[in-house]
Motif scaffolding. Structure first.
Motif, PDB file in Angstrom:
ATOM      1  N   LEU A 257      41.109  38.772  25.405  1.00 17.72           N
ATOM      2  CA  LEU A 257      42.276  39.191  24.637  1.00 17.72           C
ATOM      3  C   LEU A 257      41.857  39.867  23.333  1.00 17.72           C
ATOM      4  CD1 LEU A 257      44.578  36.078  25.180  1.00 17.72           C
ATOM      5  CD2 LEU A 257      44.984  38.398  26.035  1.00 17.72           C
ATOM      6  N   GLY A 258      40.855  39.277  22.659  1.00 16.73           N
ATOM      7  CA  GLY A 258      40.366  39.884  21.423  1.00 16.73           C
ATOM      8  C   GLY A 258      39.840  41.287  21.653  1.00 16.73           C
ATOM      9  N   ALA A 259      39.097  41.479  22.751  1.00 13.02           N
ATOM     10  CA  ALA A 259      38.563  42.806  23.073  1.00 13.02           C
ATOM     11  C   ALA A 259      39.685  43.770  23.453  1.00 13.02           C
ATOM     12  CB  ALA A 259      37.558  42.689  24.214  1.00 13.02           C
ATOM     13  N   PHE A 260      40.679  43.251  24.165  1.00 13.18           N
ATOM     14  CA  PHE A 260      41.792  44.101  24.615  1.00 13.18           C
ATOM     15  C   PHE A 260      42.580  44.629  23.420  1.00 13.18           C
ATOM     16  CE2 PHE A 260      45.947  45.077  26.348  1.00 13.18           C
ATOM     17  CZ  PHE A 260      45.660  45.654  27.577  1.00 13.18           C
ATOM     18  N   TYR A 261      42.779  43.772  22.420  1.00 14.24           N
ATOM     19  CA  TYR A 261      43.578  44.174  21.257  1.00 14.24           C
ATOM     20  C   TYR A 261      42.731  44.664  20.091  1.00 14.24           C
ATOM     21  CZ  TYR A 261      47.492  42.042  23.701  1.00 14.24           C
ATOM     22  OH  TYR A 261      48.457  41.750  24.632  1.00 14.24           O
TER      23      TYR A 261
END
Length: 316
Positions: A257-261
């Motif tokens: 999620l951190g990488a996606f956002y």
């Protein structure tokens, strides 16, 4: 584009509720089978109460002012709408969450959870006793497997998938810790039982509740040794219901999620601490500290991950 917090919340809880329904069935199966093995007066009730304590629904049950016999407890755990963790409540909540995010899940996922709820809601509780109870518990587990299969086989590997998987493994980690704590905290102090045939039978039930019976024998090739069973359910990374497997998978999905956002959140650090808690220890250290204490701390930190994820991605 950032997913709306409400959508993320619904996906997270959809997956958690499906997993919880399965886990309630697993806990009830353990409590029920242990009650059948009890040879002491009142022992059956004690095992059923310990199961409800593990699920943290014992206080809700006590308010019913009903005896803790098999039929009453089974109804409470399976069908009681006043019990927020009953299979009935979990499947209903899962379907409600799924309906709210129909455009974010696949038709196969919706079909699996909708069919499960419709079929379960038609069951008459008075017809579920004895062997039929065991059959229904197996049906609940299979329904969870069908939803999980639809999820893994059909949905895009995007942020929605990460929220779904984080919910599933946070719930699974919680359940494994509770199943293990149920045996150690409630039953092991009866020192005259340790090493007995009854003790061995109960450890077998714990492994079966975690779908780990055959895989345990494959790894250890021995009788049920309490320390080995605890090691298998806590520190074996190849065991998909172990605490270390779940903690790593939770962290992996939160990192996704951190990488996606494009940026880390507070929940990344909290998930890292949960993973470090199980990676940075041994069974000797856990037993020296106290297994019940370790499991209680793990459950609390696992809850912290869920709360941090909700705060980081605006669930509320």
């Amino acid at each position: 584009m950032t997913m709306l917090g409400r959508t993320a919340q619904n996906l997270f809880w959809l997956s958690r509720y499906v997993e919880r329904a399965e886990n309630m069935a697993r806990l009830l199966e353990v409590g029920y089978r242990m009650s059948l093995t009890s040879r002491r007066e009142g022992g059956a009730s004690e095992h059923l109460m310990s199961m409800m304590q593990a699920a943290e629904v014992d206080e809700d049950f006590a308010r019913k002012e009903r005896p803790a016999d098999v039929d009453t407890v089974a109804h409470f755990m399976m069908f009681d709408p006043d019990n927020p963790s009953s299979v009935y409540s979990c499947l209903q909540a899962a379907r409600t969450n799924a309906r709210s995010v129909r455009t974010a899940i696949t038709s196969d996922m919706w079909g699996a959870i909708n069919s499960a709820w419709l079929e379960f809601s038609q069951i008459k509780p008075r017809d579920v006793r004895g062997a039929k109870l065991m059959g229904l518990l197996e049906w609940v587990k299979n329904s969870s497997h069908q939803f999980r299969g639809a999820l893994l086989g059909t949905i895009l590997r995007d942020d929605g998938f990460a929220f779904l998987q984080a919910g599933s493994f946070i719930e699974r980690a919680d359940n494994t810790a509770r199943i293990l704590d149920m045996k150690y905290f409630v039953l092991l102090p009866q020192s005259e039982m340790v090493g007995s045939d009854l003790d061995t039978q109960q450890w077998s039930l714990i492994l079966r509740a975690a779908s780990a019976h055959r895989s345990y024998r494959h790894v250890y090739h021995d009788r049920y040794q309490p320390q080995n069973i605890a090691d298998f359910l806590i520190l074996r990374p190849e065991m998909p219901r172990s605490l270390i497997y779940c903690a790593r998978f939770i962290e992996q999905n939160i990192e996704t999620l951190g990488a996606f956002y494009g940026r880390k959140q507070v929940c990344d650090d909290v998930a890292g601490r949960l993973r470090a808690m199980v990676e940075g220890t041994t069974m000797d250290t856990i037993f020296a500290h106290g297994l019940h204490e370790f499991l209680t701390e793990f459950i609390a930190q696992n809850n912290d991950v869920a709360n941090a994820l909700a705060e980081s991605y605006n669930f509320y």
